[in-house]
Design a protein around this motif. Sequence first.
Motif, PDB file in Angstrom:
ATOM      1  N   TYR A 117      25.188  -6.629  -4.192  1.00 21.61           N
ATOM      2  CA  TYR A 117      24.109  -7.400  -4.807  1.00 21.61           C
ATOM      3  C   TYR A 117      24.619  -8.770  -5.258  1.00 21.61           C
ATOM      4  O   TYR A 117      25.829  -8.990  -5.419  1.00 21.61           O
ATOM      5  CB  TYR A 117      23.559  -6.661  -6.034  1.00 21.61           C
ATOM      6  CG  TYR A 117      23.200  -5.222  -5.796  1.00 21.61           C
ATOM      7  CD1 TYR A 117      22.096  -4.870  -5.022  1.00 21.61           C
ATOM      8  CD2 TYR A 117      23.974  -4.200  -6.358  1.00 21.61           C
ATOM      9  CE1 TYR A 117      21.763  -3.541  -4.805  1.00 21.61           C
ATOM     10  CE2 TYR A 117      23.642  -2.863  -6.146  1.00 21.61           C
ATOM     11  CZ  TYR A 117      22.545  -2.535  -5.369  1.00 21.61           C
ATOM     12  OH  TYR A 117      22.220  -1.228  -5.154  1.00 21.61           O
ATOM     13  N   ASP A 119      24.439  -9.740  -8.158  1.00 25.85           N
ATOM     14  CA  ASP A 119      25.078  -9.467  -9.448  1.00 25.85           C
ATOM     15  C   ASP A 119      26.601  -9.424  -9.347  1.00 25.85           C
ATOM     16  O   ASP A 119      27.320  -9.761 -10.302  1.00 25.85           O
ATOM     17  CB  ASP A 119      24.615  -8.116 -10.004  1.00 25.85           C
ATOM     18  CG  ASP A 119      23.127  -7.891  -9.922  1.00 25.85           C
ATOM     19  OD1 ASP A 119      22.556  -8.068  -8.830  1.00 25.85           O
ATOM     20  OD2 ASP A 119      22.521  -7.535 -10.948  1.00 25.85           O
ATOM     21  N   TYR A 176      15.977 -11.921  -6.070  1.00 23.71           N
ATOM     22  CA  TYR A 176      16.934 -11.005  -6.695  1.00 23.71           C
ATOM     23  C   TYR A 176      17.343  -9.877  -5.755  1.00 23.71           C
ATOM     24  O   TYR A 176      18.517  -9.548  -5.637  1.00 23.71           O
ATOM     25  CB  TYR A 176      16.338 -10.448  -7.987  1.00 23.71           C
ATOM     26  CG  TYR A 176      17.298  -9.611  -8.788  1.00 23.71           C
ATOM     27  CD1 TYR A 176      18.569 -10.090  -9.106  1.00 23.71           C
ATOM     28  CD2 TYR A 176      16.951  -8.339  -9.223  1.00 23.71           C
ATOM     29  CE1 TYR A 176      19.465  -9.336  -9.841  1.00 23.71           C
ATOM     30  CE2 TYR A 176      17.835  -7.572  -9.969  1.00 23.71           C
ATOM     31  CZ  TYR A 176      19.083  -8.073 -10.269  1.00 23.71           C
ATOM     32  OH  TYR A 176      19.960  -7.302 -11.003  1.00 23.71           O
ATOM     33  N   ARG A 177      16.374  -9.268  -5.096  1.00 25.06           N
ATOM     34  CA  ARG A 177      16.664  -8.246  -4.086  1.00 25.06           C
ATOM     35  C   ARG A 177      15.936  -8.655  -2.804  1.00 25.06           C
ATOM     36  O   ARG A 177      14.797  -8.262  -2.571  1.00 25.06           O
ATOM     37  CB  ARG A 177      16.194  -6.870  -4.570  1.00 25.06           C
ATOM     38  CG  ARG A 177      16.948  -6.348  -5.797  1.00 25.06           C
ATOM     39  CD  ARG A 177      18.358  -5.920  -5.427  1.00 25.06           C
ATOM     40  NE  ARG A 177      19.041  -5.312  -6.569  1.00 25.06           N
ATOM     41  CZ  ARG A 177      19.874  -5.953  -7.371  1.00 25.06           C
ATOM     42  NH1 ARG A 177      20.117  -7.246  -7.160  1.00 25.06           N
ATOM     43  NH2 ARG A 177      20.463  -5.333  -8.374  1.00 25.06           N
ATOM     44  N   TYR A 186      14.589 -13.933 -10.386  1.00 26.87           N
ATOM     45  CA  TYR A 186      14.932 -13.501 -11.740  1.00 26.87           C
ATOM     46  C   TYR A 186      15.880 -14.509 -12.382  1.00 26.87           C
ATOM     47  O   TYR A 186      16.821 -14.987 -11.747  1.00 26.87           O
ATOM     48  CB  TYR A 186      15.627 -12.142 -11.704  1.00 26.87           C
ATOM     49  CG  TYR A 186      14.707 -10.946 -11.610  1.00 26.87           C
ATOM     50  CD1 TYR A 186      14.504 -10.114 -12.702  1.00 26.87           C
ATOM     51  CD2 TYR A 186      14.060 -10.635 -10.415  1.00 26.87           C
ATOM     52  CE1 TYR A 186      13.678  -9.002 -12.620  1.00 26.87           C
ATOM     53  CE2 TYR A 186      13.231  -9.523 -10.318  1.00 26.87           C
ATOM     54  CZ  TYR A 186      13.039  -8.709 -11.424  1.00 26.87           C
ATOM     55  OH  TYR A 186      12.216  -7.616 -11.332  1.00 26.87           O
ATOM     56  N   ASP A 188      18.095 -13.831 -14.547  1.00 31.15           N
ATOM     57  CA  ASP A 188      19.419 -13.227 -14.665  1.00 31.15           C
ATOM     58  C   ASP A 188      20.377 -13.748 -13.596  1.00 31.15           C
ATOM     59  O   ASP A 188      21.569 -13.957 -13.851  1.00 31.15           O
ATOM     60  CB  ASP A 188      19.349 -11.697 -14.523  1.00 31.15           C
ATOM     61  CG  ASP A 188      18.182 -11.052 -15.233  1.00 31.15           C
ATOM     62  OD1 ASP A 188      17.087 -11.636 -15.228  1.00 31.15           O
ATOM     63  OD2 ASP A 188      18.363  -9.956 -15.772  1.00 31.15           O
ATOM     64  N   VAL A 189      19.827 -13.919 -12.382  1.00 35.96           N
ATOM     65  CA  VAL A 189      20.648 -14.315 -11.233  1.00 35.96           C
ATOM     66  C   VAL A 189      21.349 -15.648 -11.479  1.00 35.96           C
ATOM     67  O   VAL A 189      22.465 -15.874 -10.998  1.00 35.96           O
ATOM     68  CB  VAL A 189      19.777 -14.385  -9.955  1.00 35.96           C
ATOM     69  CG1 VAL A 189      20.527 -15.047  -8.811  1.00 35.96           C
ATOM     70  CG2 VAL A 189      19.343 -12.994  -9.548  1.00 35.96           C
ATOM     71  N   GLN A 216      19.635 -23.417  -7.861  1.00 34.95           N
ATOM     72  CA  GLN A 216      19.035 -22.212  -8.442  1.00 34.95           C
ATOM     73  C   GLN A 216      18.456 -22.513  -9.827  1.00 34.95           C
ATOM     74  O   GLN A 216      17.349 -22.075 -10.175  1.00 34.95           O
ATOM     75  CB  GLN A 216      20.082 -21.093  -8.565  1.00 34.95           C
ATOM     76  CG  GLN A 216      20.828 -20.750  -7.295  1.00 34.95           C
ATOM     77  CD  GLN A 216      19.924 -20.463  -6.123  1.00 34.95           C
ATOM     78  OE1 GLN A 216      19.015 -19.635  -6.203  1.00 34.95           O
ATOM     79  NE2 GLN A 216      20.161 -21.157  -5.009  1.00 34.95           N
ATOM     80  N   GLY A 235      10.940 -14.393 -14.915  1.00 35.95           N
ATOM     81  CA  GLY A 235      11.050 -14.798 -13.521  1.00 35.95           C
ATOM     82  C   GLY A 235       9.742 -15.339 -12.987  1.00 35.95           C
ATOM     83  O   GLY A 235       8.772 -15.525 -13.732  1.00 35.95           O
TER      84      GLY A 235
END
Length: 386
Positions: A117, A119, A176-177, A186, A188-189, A216, A235
């Motif tokens: 991922y 992540d 994200y996915r 997201y 978070d990414v 990003q 997001g």
Amino acid sequence: MIKHEELEEKKWSNEKKMFLIETACDDLLSYGLWDGKTKIKNFIKKYLLLRQVGAEDVIFWPTGLLAAGIWQCRQRLLAMQKAGTAPAGSSFWLQQIETSLAAYFTRWEKRRYPIYYLDDLLSGEVFLAAYAQFHKDKTGNGIIQEKNAEKYRKAVEKMAEFAFTYPTDETGSFPYRASQGNGHIYVDVLGMTSPFLYSYARFSGKDEGMELGVRQIANFLAYGMDAATGLPYHGYNMKTGEKHGIIGWGRAVGWLLRGMMGCMSTVYGAERLQEAYCDLIDAAIVWQRKDGFFSWQLQAMEGTADVSATAMICLAIQEGLKTRMIQGDAYQEALAKGIHAIKKSVKYGRVDYCLGECEGFAMYPQKYGQYPWGHAVTLLLDGIMN
């Protein structure tokens, strides 16, 4: 006669710092691994029920964040040793940190460097930092030696290739996915990928990494923010034009600030992001509580405090003050209040009162306890570890 406050400070310095480092090293090598019960469950799901089961990811983002915190402790201790101000026992702590980081990498390397991922790129920051230091000093250290340096280089290049070839939407942002095909972006990414990309570009000379990392963040600032508060949504989706999750989730603010910090080490990133970085800090500290914490959702002043959001925002304030991007008593006071609150959250070598793992847009289980993401960012704060 020593005052009570001085005794408490001495107790913090000599005991709690040691426990924080020791438990972080332990968690680095144990968190997220499947126990026997989980392995049996997943075997049944995959081979008997024919359901999709994710892989055991030994470098998933919680341990990647822990690695970053532990690495920073190492750098801080080395600097203190050089200056002659290191605490007693610092050599033992350094050895423990280096042994843990080396074991963390080796465990992943033995599995042939799987990257599942976006992540996982967070762990790449530390692998790159260790290799860059070896490359610069031309000598081995407690983590990398001549005999295994090529493995680190190979790992870093594989992570960079994963990022450079990862699918993007029409604006160049990472879903994200990507395999899910929903186009969700997201926040978070940003904190998991942009710092690695920017650092890799600086080290390798491949400037496209800087652009990709900054893009990003720039896209999220354009499409994922709330105009009224200046805070991020969790997001957004370019296909639908909708923003998702809640406004002002504490860790969303922290992840966005982390991504920005990782891309402002040169003029290129600073010119594009500094103004937004300062604006976001200003928008966040408005919601700091009287007890020094930030709530799990910043605007929920009477909601539950979250040490992970508090630590991430305080880290951004700390770095802003260091670089003089922000200046003034208000920021100094906010940082001091936050660090005081975090110190009160440490119990038996672990940081407590941390919001559990998010499960998706608007899915924030109200479970609070001791989690690696609260612990990891706490290790990065000078006021905690110095």
